[in-house]
Scaffold this motif. Structure first.
Motif, short mmCIF file in Angstrom:
data_model
loop_
_atom_site.label_atom_id
_atom_site.label_comp_id
_atom_site.label_asym_id
_atom_site.label_seq_id
_atom_site.Cartn_x
_atom_site.Cartn_y
_atom_site.Cartn_z
N ARG A 94 0.81 -1.21 0.00
CA ARG A 94 0.00 0.00 0.00
C ARG A 94 0.85 1.27 0.00
N VAL A 95 2.07 1.18 0.54
CA VAL A 95 2.93 2.36 0.61
C VAL A 95 3.25 2.90 -0.78
N GLU A 133 -3.24 -1.14 12.26
CA GLU A 133 -3.99 0.11 12.37
C GLU A 133 -5.35 -0.07 13.04
N CYS A 134 -5.82 -1.31 13.19
CA CYS A 134 -7.10 -1.55 13.85
C CYS A 134 -6.93 -1.75 15.35
N GLY A 165 -0.95 4.96 12.99
CA GLY A 165 -1.37 5.00 11.60
C GLY A 165 -0.26 4.72 10.61
N LEU A 166 0.83 4.14 11.09
CA LEU A 166 1.96 3.80 10.23
C LEU A 166 2.16 2.29 10.21
N LEU A 213 5.35 -2.95 24.02
CA LEU A 213 5.36 -1.83 24.96
C LEU A 213 5.20 -0.48 24.25
N GLY A 214 4.64 -0.52 23.06
CA GLY A 214 4.45 0.71 22.31
C GLY A 214 5.56 0.93 21.29
N SER A 215 5.36 1.89 20.40
CA SER A 215 6.32 2.15 19.32
C SER A 215 6.69 3.63 19.27
#
Length: 644
Positions: free
Chosen positions: A43-44, A276-277, A286-287, A310-312
């Protein structure tokens, strides 16, 4: 037999999970469901397809060919899942067929955000998110004369650039005060706007669209300030909305997206969400890169490993309408204590770093920045930035010395390819696994460099660095280092030469007792010390191209031998007392650590990369620290000799 893992979503994150799961759980059977008729694609690169810069074959997903050939994976394209029965661990597809699962992975992605404004359903209104949108826009561009793109973020600008190739008049409308407001500050946003306008793309910032005008099809748009812009086509590219309806309709907790914990689990047993969901700690990314991280963590967790998400740290590094843009972390200085921001601007180059408690928490740039990956790695790893780094940044726009910023100095977990979330360890492993491994081979095996391509120089460096090459002139460097070692041993271990018993006997003591000889050796030593310091700056003087740096390194080592011999004659192997003793210790320490550095450099092709890295860094900094007291001690020594 255990029921298969079911993955819903054939986007990049869903495919990445399948690839990771096949590595971590090789015996698992997987069913992959997608609601698009197209073979999974990248998609990119959709904007490049829209601009006719590449063909369909170049858009194919990197993972799809291996998934398609894998007997353990059963794909169901154009086959949406419409029902989930968490109690019985089954899903039902659009044909009415029921499938049992052991684990259910929701990678259903997102859709374009379409604001609720009058006229949004008129003919001539489009979105830009998937292959269907591209097909519709390609058909429309034949007769479009003026296109208004609603959204001045990354997607909106790429859409505008792609459509501009058809000699269509383009206007970008951005509700915020500047372009890419989520990634750039106002200064950088205005610089980007100038680049966009140089491409004959009109930009309207600070005013949102309140109505799309027209009877049956688009005729104009109306802005908040009342301005009307005539156009025949409108493209929404103003953000995304996570696809959470399937989860919401089947008692899975949702917020802005599908809520997950640090193992990517939903509130329903054996059901997970990634990409993204997914919403982790009230944050939805959103990346694509955070989705890849989530896919890898989930695959490892399902294999029994203690993996946790633990997050990005989100980063953007792409060419936006021909302008190199980089952004990571905090865009603006936060209202917290011990924070500051440093800015470098030179012509069309703009760079800013946000510092909190001695660490970078955000950075952005307009124009190329070779250190962007290194800066990102510092943010992710929480590494400290020192005052000399900030001083260098203020003067030159660069934070690190060349020797600091090479990709070989990065930790194994640092991401080399942000787009495909490929860490350094994966590339190093690939290079070590294949004889004469090339950059193309690394890209084919890991996917690194297959999206935006900005990491290709780093991949090339890693490919070359793994087959460790002997440094130029390594033998002379080793020989001169050994000779210096001999003189150093003489100074350290041989007792001071005794004074002659008779003046009629010739003795070497004349060199360190006679004032004339002592001045000659002393000033020779001083001149050599100054010249050695100048030679060591060769690699930092870009305009000085005579002889290669390895050649000057040998010259440096050779002059060190002469300096040690002059020191021997000047001191008579005596360390003296007080100031003289401190000066001798500093000289000898500098020499010994320099010998260690020269030996490591000359023999690093015989060491492992990790050994060479540790030894070289330790000896280099030891050598530098030993040199620092010398100028002060030498100055005091010269003043004291001539004063007394």
């Amino acid at each position: 037999m255990k029921d298969p893992i079911i993955v819903i979503g054939t986007g990049p994150v869903g495919l990445r999970f399948v690839a990771e799961a096949r590595k971590h759980v090789p015996n698992a059977q997987i069913k992959l469901f997608g609601n698009e008729p197209w073979t999974p694609y990248n998609r990119v690169k959709l904007s490049s397809l829209l601009a006719n810069d590449l063909g369909w074959d170049e858009l194919k997903s990197h993972e799809w060919s291996s998934i398609e050939a894998d007997d353990a994976v059963t794909p169901f394209l154009n086959c949406a899942i419409v029902d989930i029965d968490a109690a019985n661990k089954t899903v039902t597809d659009v044909t009415g067929t029921t499938h049992k699962y052991s684990e259910l992975i929701l990678a259903v992605g997102s859709r374009p955000y379409i604001p609720n404004i009058p006229g949004k359903n008129l003919s001539g209104v489009y979105s830009f998110r998937d292959m269907n949108d591209v097909q519709a826009l390609l058909a429309r561009t034949v007769r479009a004369r003026h296109v208004c793109v609603l959204g001045g973020g990354l997607l909106g600008l790429e859409t505008a650039k792609a459509l501009r190739k058809f000699n269509t008049q383009i206007t970008v409308v951005q509700r915020a005060n500047h372009l890419m407001n989520n990634q750039l500050d106002e200064v950088a946003g205005l610089m980007l706007q100038q680049s966009v306008e140089h491409m004959s793309i009109n930009v309207e910032c600070g005013e949102g669209v309140i109505e799309i005008l027209g009877e049956e099809r688009v005729e104009a748009i109306k802005l908040q300030d009342g301005k009307v812009i005539d156009c025949d086509t409108v493209v929404f590219a103003a953000g995304i909305v996570p696809n959470k309806e399937l989860a919401f309709n089947h008692d899975i907790n949702v917020g802005r997206a599908i809520k997950v914990d640090h193992h990517l689990r939903t509130n329903q047993p054996n059901i997970y969400a990634i990409g993204e969901c997914a919403e982790y700690q009230n944050v939805t990314y959103g990346l694509v890169a955070p989705g890849f991280e989530q896919a890898a963590v989930l695959a490892a967790f399902l294999s029994g490993q203690p993996a946790a998400y633990l997050g990005s740290t989100t980063a953007t590094e792409l060419k936006v309408v021909g302008e190199q843009v980089f952004s990571v972390g905090e865009v603006e200085k936060p209202r917290r204590p011990r924070t500051d921001e440093w800015v470098y601007q030179d012509g069309e180059i703009y760079r800013k770093i946000v510092i909190e408690s001695g660490k970078i928490i955000g950075a952005q740039a307009i124009g190329g920045w070779s250190e962007s990956r290194r800066v990102q790695e510092h943010i992710v790893a929480g590494r400290s930035i020192w005052p000399w780094h900030l001083w260098k940044f203020k003067q030159t726009g660069e934070l690190f010395n060349n020797s600091d910023s090479g990709v070989m100095d990065w930790p194994d977990e640092a991401l080399v390819c942000q787009c495909m979330a490929v860490p350094k360890s994966s590339i190093v492993g690939c290079v070590n696994a294949f004889k004469d491994c090339s950059q193309a081979k690394v890209s084919a095996e890991t996917g690194a460099g297959t999206v935006c391509g900005s990491c290709k120089p780093l991949i090339a460096e890693l490919c070359g660095s793994q087959n460790t090459q002997a440094t130029e002139y390594w033998k002379p460097l080793l020989q001169t280092s050994f000779a210096s070692l001999i003189f150093s041993f003489l100074l350290i271990f041989i007792p001071a030469i005794a004074v002659a018993q008779s003046v009629q006997d010739f003795s070497l003591e004349i060199f360190w007792i006679d004032p004339l000889y002592k001045q000659i050796s002393g000033f020779t030593l001083l001149a050599l010390s100054i010249f050695l310091a100048i030679v060591s700056l060769r690699k930092r003087i870009k305009k000085f191209q005579w002889l290669s740096f390895p050649a000057w390194r040998v010259i440096h080592s050779s002059l060190a031998i002469v300096a040690l011999f002059a020191l021997l004659l000047h001191s008579g192997l005596s360390f003296g007392v007080n100031l003289n003793q401190a000066l001798m210790i500093s000289f000898v320490a500098t020499a010994v650590l320099g010998i260690a550095l020269g030996s490591v450099i000359s023999l690093e092709h015989k060491l492992s990369i990790s050994q060479a890295k540790v030894l070289r860094k330790a000896s280099l900094w030891g050598h530098i620290l030993a040199v620092w007291p010398l100028p002060v001690l030498l100055s005091f020594h010269i003043v004291s000799v001539y004063y007394f």
